[in-house]
Design a protein around this motif. Structure first.
Motif, mmCIF file in Angstrom:
data_model
loop_
_atom_site.group_PDB
_atom_site.id
_atom_site.type_symbol
_atom_site.label_atom_id
_atom_site.label_comp_id
_atom_site.label_asym_id
_atom_site.label_seq_id
_atom_site.Cartn_x
_atom_site.Cartn_y
_atom_site.Cartn_z
ATOM 1 N N UNK A 3 11.842 2.219 -7.995
ATOM 2 C CA UNK A 3 13.059 2.623 -8.701
ATOM 3 C C UNK A 3 12.754 3.903 -9.472
ATOM 4 N N UNK A 4 13.600 4.921 -9.310
ATOM 5 C CA UNK A 4 13.351 6.233 -9.910
ATOM 6 C C UNK A 4 14.549 6.640 -10.752
ATOM 7 N N UNK A 5 14.305 6.993 -12.013
ATOM 8 C CA UNK A 5 15.366 7.489 -12.900
ATOM 9 C C UNK A 5 15.376 9.010 -12.890
ATOM 10 N N UNK A 6 16.550 9.579 -12.610
ATOM 11 C CA UNK A 6 16.726 11.024 -12.572
ATOM 12 C C UNK A 6 17.933 11.407 -13.423
ATOM 13 N N UNK A 44 0.818 -1.208 0.000
ATOM 14 C CA UNK A 44 0.000 0.000 0.000
ATOM 15 C C UNK A 44 0.856 1.264 0.000
ATOM 16 N N UNK A 45 1.811 1.320 0.914
ATOM 17 C CA UNK A 45 2.609 2.541 1.080
ATOM 18 C C UNK A 45 3.436 2.863 -0.160
ATOM 19 N N UNK A 46 4.152 1.874 -0.671
ATOM 20 C CA UNK A 46 4.990 2.145 -1.846
ATOM 21 C C UNK A 46 4.162 2.255 -3.117
ATOM 22 N N UNK A 47 2.962 1.667 -3.134
ATOM 23 C CA UNK A 47 2.055 1.898 -4.257
ATOM 24 C C UNK A 47 1.636 3.361 -4.286
ATOM 25 N N UNK A 48 1.245 3.903 -3.133
ATOM 26 C CA UNK A 48 0.855 5.308 -3.073
ATOM 27 C C UNK A 48 2.016 6.214 -3.451
ATOM 28 N N UNK A 49 3.202 5.943 -2.909
ATOM 29 C CA UNK A 49 4.348 6.797 -3.192
ATOM 30 C C UNK A 49 4.721 6.733 -4.675
ATOM 31 N N UNK A 50 4.680 5.543 -5.249
ATOM 32 C CA UNK A 50 4.941 5.394 -6.677
ATOM 33 C C UNK A 50 3.934 6.193 -7.493
ATOM 34 N N UNK A 51 2.651 6.123 -7.114
ATOM 35 C CA UNK A 51 1.626 6.858 -7.828
ATOM 36 C C UNK A 51 1.824 8.355 -7.762
ATOM 37 N N UNK A 52 2.236 8.842 -6.599
ATOM 38 C CA UNK A 52 2.516 10.276 -6.448
ATOM 39 C C UNK A 52 3.673 10.692 -7.352
ATOM 40 N N UNK A 53 4.746 9.918 -7.334
ATOM 41 C CA UNK A 53 5.911 10.260 -8.155
ATOM 42 C C UNK A 53 5.548 10.258 -9.641
ATOM 43 N N UNK A 54 4.788 9.273 -10.071
ATOM 44 C CA UNK A 54 4.372 9.229 -11.477
ATOM 45 C C UNK A 54 3.516 10.445 -11.826
ATOM 46 N N UNK A 55 2.621 10.831 -10.927
ATOM 47 C CA UNK A 55 1.760 11.982 -11.182
ATOM 48 C C UNK A 55 2.562 13.274 -11.289
ATOM 49 N N UNK A 56 3.715 13.320 -10.620
ATOM 50 C CA UNK A 56 4.571 14.510 -10.669
ATOM 51 C C UNK A 56 5.513 14.508 -11.868
ATOM 52 N N UNK A 57 5.552 13.412 -12.618
ATOM 53 C CA UNK A 57 6.394 13.358 -13.800
ATOM 54 C C UNK A 57 7.702 12.629 -13.628
ATOM 55 N N UNK A 58 7.903 11.953 -12.497
ATOM 56 C CA UNK A 58 9.099 11.144 -12.314
ATOM 57 C C UNK A 58 9.007 9.887 -13.174
ATOM 58 N N UNK A 59 10.160 9.389 -13.603
ATOM 59 C CA UNK A 59 10.238 8.113 -14.318
ATOM 60 C C UNK A 59 10.427 7.004 -13.291
ATOM 61 N N UNK A 60 9.398 6.186 -13.143
ATOM 62 C CA UNK A 60 9.342 5.214 -12.055
ATOM 63 C C UNK A 60 9.193 3.808 -12.612
ATOM 64 N N UNK A 61 9.930 2.861 -12.009
ATOM 65 C CA UNK A 61 9.757 1.440 -12.280
ATOM 66 C C UNK A 61 9.467 0.752 -10.954
#
Length: 280
Positions: A117-120, A76-93
């Motif tokens: 996993x986040x690509x920056x 749940x927690x990392x699903x929410x955090x992943x969703x937030x990052x994707x919504x902000x435009x981060x490249x997430x795997x």
């Protein structure tokens, strides 16, 4: 499982974690969000103890963690955090790992821990706001064999054949936390692991109450009836909770979780007598 971003209102999420910083998909933003989320939304398994398998659609996760001001476990927690990052435009795997924490070296555990996993522009990073009492309070650069401080512990990533292993430095010792690969995970992979984790009789989340939240200068942890506060200066406070009501008060005061009488009856009362006799 739905990942419909319309279920996520960023303004409401930011208010939940007390974040007022930049929304640009930068390393500075990732670090600030990681710390704010980790120190606000607790790790907890109360739904599992009530016999519920947590739902992994984004809408119920947002409702539980943001609107109802509850916590959750890694799916749940990392699903929410992943969703937030994707919504902000981060490249997430989205990745998955095998827990190694307090496990013998020759035991191969199931893949049961969700990782982000986040690509920056600065390179790839590992973000994880959901490993209980050792939840990271900052992301790690995905680079092996270097010590990386966070606002709390120092971590490192090691190569293990085709996989990688996360370790934390506790005192003078390095301890293994989990291993993981870089294979992207499909939503169904988490559904299977989530069902096993929430229902198998040998799952620690079925047997034990596990709640944790780092604060700026300490970590709070609740394991069954044992409340522990570990300060960054090395001091440790422990207390045994003598009743269901005392556990509920600790959940409110240290983790920000307010339970109704029905929730106490479902999640705590059926297990309390057994927890009092357990040595963990």
């Amino acid at each position: 499982m739905s990942l419909d971003g319309s279920a996520l209102d960023l303004d409401t999420y930011f208010a939940r974690i007390g974040y007022r910083g930049s929304r640009a998909p930068t390393l500075e933003t990732l670090r600030a969000l990681h710390f704010s989320h980790a120190t606000t939304i607790p790790f907890e398994n109360l739904d599992v103890l009530a016999g519920k398998t947590p739902l992994l659609d984004l809408a119920p996760v947002v409702r539980k963690l943001v609107d109802e001001r509850r916590g959750g476990y890694c799916f749940e927690l990392n699903m929410l955090f992943s969703g937030v990052l994707k919504a902000l435009g981060f490249r997430v795997t989205d990745l998955i790992g095998r827990v190694r924490w307090k496990s013998p070296a020759d035991i191969v555990s199931a893949r049961s821990h969700r990782v982000v996993h986040v690509d920056l522009p600065e390179g790839p990073f590992i973000a994880d706001i959901a490993f209980g009492g050792l939840t990271m309070t900052g992301p790690l650069k995905f680079e092996v064999d270097i010590e990386q401080p966070t606002p709390h512990e120092t971590y490192r990533i090691l190569r293990r054949g085709q996989d990688f292993e996360l370790q934390a430095k506790l005192g003078e010792d390095w301890v293994s936390i989990y291993s993981f690969s870089l294979e992207p995970q499909a939503p169904v992979d988490y559904e299977v692991s989530n069902w096993f984790t929430a229902t198998h009789p040998n799952s620690i989340f079925v047997q034990h109450l596990i709640v944790a939240r780092p604060a700026v200068d300490r970590r709070h942890a609740l394991l069954n009836t044992g409340l522990t506060i570990r300060h960054k200066d090395g001091r440790v406070e422990t207390r045994q909770l003598a009743s269901v009501d005392e556990i509920a008060v600790a959940l409110r005061d240290y983790f920000g979780i307010s339970l109704s009488e029905d929730q106490k009856a479902a999640s705590l009362a059926p297990h309390f007598a057994r927890w009092k006799t357990m040595v963990v």
